[in-house]
Design a protein around this motif. Structure first.
Motif, PDB file in Angstrom:
ATOM      1  N   VAL A  37      36.354   1.159  24.491  1.00 62.21           N
ATOM      2  CA  VAL A  37      35.354   2.174  24.797  1.00 62.21           C
ATOM      3  C   VAL A  37      34.926   2.067  26.250  1.00 62.21           C
ATOM      4  N   ILE A  38      34.929   3.195  26.929  1.00 60.96           N
ATOM      5  CA  ILE A  38      34.343   3.259  28.264  1.00 60.96           C
ATOM      6  C   ILE A  38      33.214   4.282  28.206  1.00 60.96           C
ATOM      7  N   ALA A  39      32.040   3.878  28.667  1.00 59.20           N
ATOM      8  CA  ALA A  39      30.884   4.773  28.712  1.00 59.20           C
ATOM      9  C   ALA A  39      30.831   5.396  30.102  1.00 59.20           C
ATOM     10  N   TRP A  40      30.458   6.666  30.142  1.00 59.40           N
ATOM     11  CA  TRP A  40      30.423   7.339  31.445  1.00 59.40           C
ATOM     12  C   TRP A  40      29.247   8.313  31.492  1.00 59.40           C
ATOM     13  N   TRP A  57      32.634  20.392  35.852  1.00 54.93           N
ATOM     14  CA  TRP A  57      32.141  19.176  36.488  1.00 54.93           C
ATOM     15  C   TRP A  57      32.086  18.027  35.480  1.00 54.93           C
ATOM     16  N   ILE A  58      31.575  18.292  34.302  1.00 58.48           N
ATOM     17  CA  ILE A  58      31.484  17.282  33.253  1.00 58.48           C
ATOM     18  C   ILE A  58      32.884  16.845  32.819  1.00 58.48           C
ATOM     19  N   ALA A  90      36.427   7.589  25.515  1.00 63.40           N
ATOM     20  CA  ALA A  90      35.581   7.777  26.691  1.00 63.40           C
ATOM     21  C   ALA A  90      34.361   8.539  26.192  1.00 63.40           C
ATOM     22  N   VAL A  91      33.215   7.859  26.131  1.00 64.96           N
ATOM     23  CA  VAL A  91      32.015   8.423  25.516  1.00 64.96           C
ATOM     24  C   VAL A  91      30.929   8.561  26.573  1.00 64.96           C
ATOM     25  N   ARG A  92      30.318   9.716  26.600  1.00 69.86           N
ATOM     26  CA  ARG A  92      29.253   9.962  27.566  1.00 69.86           C
ATOM     27  C   ARG A  92      27.965   9.299  27.098  1.00 69.86           C
ATOM     28  N   VAL A  98      26.141   3.315  23.799  1.00 69.08           N
ATOM     29  CA  VAL A  98      27.453   3.774  23.339  1.00 69.08           C
ATOM     30  C   VAL A  98      28.141   2.685  22.525  1.00 69.08           C
ATOM     31  N   LEU A  99      28.164   1.459  23.045  1.00 65.74           N
ATOM     32  CA  LEU A  99      28.818   0.360  22.328  1.00 65.74           C
ATOM     33  C   LEU A  99      28.118   0.069  21.004  1.00 65.74           C
TER      34      LEU A  99
END
Length: 162
Positions: A37-40, A57-58, A90-92, A98-99
């Motif tokens: 998981v990558i948070a952005w 843009w998002i 990839a979670v905003r 998020v984790l």
């Protein structure tokens, strides 16, 4: 171990790359799925981007996060392992939240990286206070910044023996 998984937070830092390697080893050993998981977030944050909602843009920032996640697999492992079921997300949102949300189910294991010299570790502190599953903290490499910069330039192919 159906439905159970090893969740790992990935940011691209050396500590998160060490966590990714440890998570793959744990997934192999336990027979669980690996969920990386990558948070952005957009640079202006969720509140401002909600007022000026530009989907292009998002989407650009979402794709950039996905690219960093793929790059982390390349840097840490030389690519996505074929012998472990892998799910990449990839979670905003903020990393701790998020984790915690992804690792919320019983039977999961959460793996996070930690810089040894980090005194202020908000992600680690947040997940330890909000998840019920075991949290494995993997220390990152401790070395001078000059050495770290050099190591970032090394590719997996540099370690292949001929």
């Amino acid at each position: 171990m159906t439905g159970q998984r090893v969740v790992v937070g990935v940011s691209g830092s050396l500590a998160s790359l060490a966590a990714l390697r440890a998570a793959v080893a744990e997934a192999r050993e336990s027979g669980r799925e690996l969920t990386a998981v990558i948070a952005w977030e957009t640079p202006e944050g969720r509140a401002l981007s909600a007022r000026n909602c530009n989907q292009e843009w998002i989407g650009r920032w979402r794709e950039e996060a996905r690219g960093r996640l793929e790059q982390a697999f390349d840097e840490a492992l030389g690519g996505t392992p074929a012998d472990v079921p892998v799910r990449k997300l990839a979670v905003r949102g903020k990393p701790g939240r998020v984790l915690s949300a992804v690792a919320a189910k019983e039977g999961h294991v959460l793996v996070v990286g930690a810089r040894a010299e980090a005194r202020w570790a908000p992600v680690r502190r947040y997940v330890r206070g909000h998840v019920q599953c075991p949290v494995l903290t993997v220390p990152g490499l401790v070395s001078p910044k000059r050495v770290v910069r050099e190591l970032r330039r090394v590719a997996a192919e540099d370690f292949i023996r001929i």
